[in-house]
Design an enzyme around this catalytic site. Structure first.
Site: not given
Ligand code: DAT
Ligand code: MG
Length: 149
Positions: A9, A49, A112, A115, A126
């Site tokens: 990212k 997303y 974070n 991805h 994807e």
């Molecule tokens: P991951 O990236 O571990 O697959 P995810 O698919 O649940 O996680 O979410 C996609 C991204 O969205 C994640 O990398 C960071 C952001 N995100 C997820 N939960 C969040 C939250 N509660 N507050 C802010 N950003 C969040």
């Molecule tokens: Mg995810």
């Protein structure tokens, strides 16, 4: 052989962590089969997303992922989808285990770093979103017999 979509990212790029992150996949023994450096369009980010579009953080997530360049990649290997998720660590870097990319390199859920596709279906979706078929390179590293029996 399984393939998965991985993206460094904008925070990972801006912090100079591209080589550190790629190193972890290379040294694990996975094979790089696709790589591009781009600033994602809003449309691409929203499609990527799409599953999160009803979530309160969706807008800021799309803002963030389009805010600078990303390194988009496809990695190949036995069990690579689940294994990459383990290398990456839990979504919130504050609770990701040390030794994982997020656990070692980050502190904030909105920054974070990386991805990784979470399942075979999302990996297919994807990879198709970010890469054309002819942008993926099928090859066998000479080290393969030393990585796989
Ligand atoms: P991951 O990236 O571990 O697959 P995810 O698919 O649940 O996680 O979410 C996609 C991204 O969205 C994640 O990398 C960071 C952001 N995100 C997820 N939960 C969040 C939250 N509660 N507050 C802010 N950003 C969040
Ligand atoms: Mg995810």
């Amino acid at each position: 052989m399984e393939r998965t979509f991985i993206a460094i990212k904008p925070d990972g790029v801006q912090r100079g962590l591209v080589s550190e992150i790629i190193r972890r996949f290379e040294t694990k023994g996975f094979t790089l089969v696709g790589l591009k450096f781009l600033i994602a369009s809003r449309e691409l980010a929203e499609q990527h997303y799409g599953v999160h579009k009803e979530r309160p953080f969706f807008g800021s997530l799309v803002d963030f992922i389009t805010s600078g360049p990303v390194v988009a990649m496809v990695w190949e290997g036995e069990g690579v989808i689940a294994s990459a998720r383990k290398l990456i660590g839990a979504t919130n870097p504050l609770t990701s285990e040390p030794g994982t990319i997020r656990g070692d390199l980050g502190v904030n859920i909105g920054r974070n770093l990386i991805h990784g596709s979470d399942a075979p279906e999302t990996a297919e979706y994807e990879m198709g979103l970010w890469f054309k078929a002819d942008e993926l390179v099928s090859w066998t590293p000479t080290a393969m017999p030393w990585i796989h029996e």
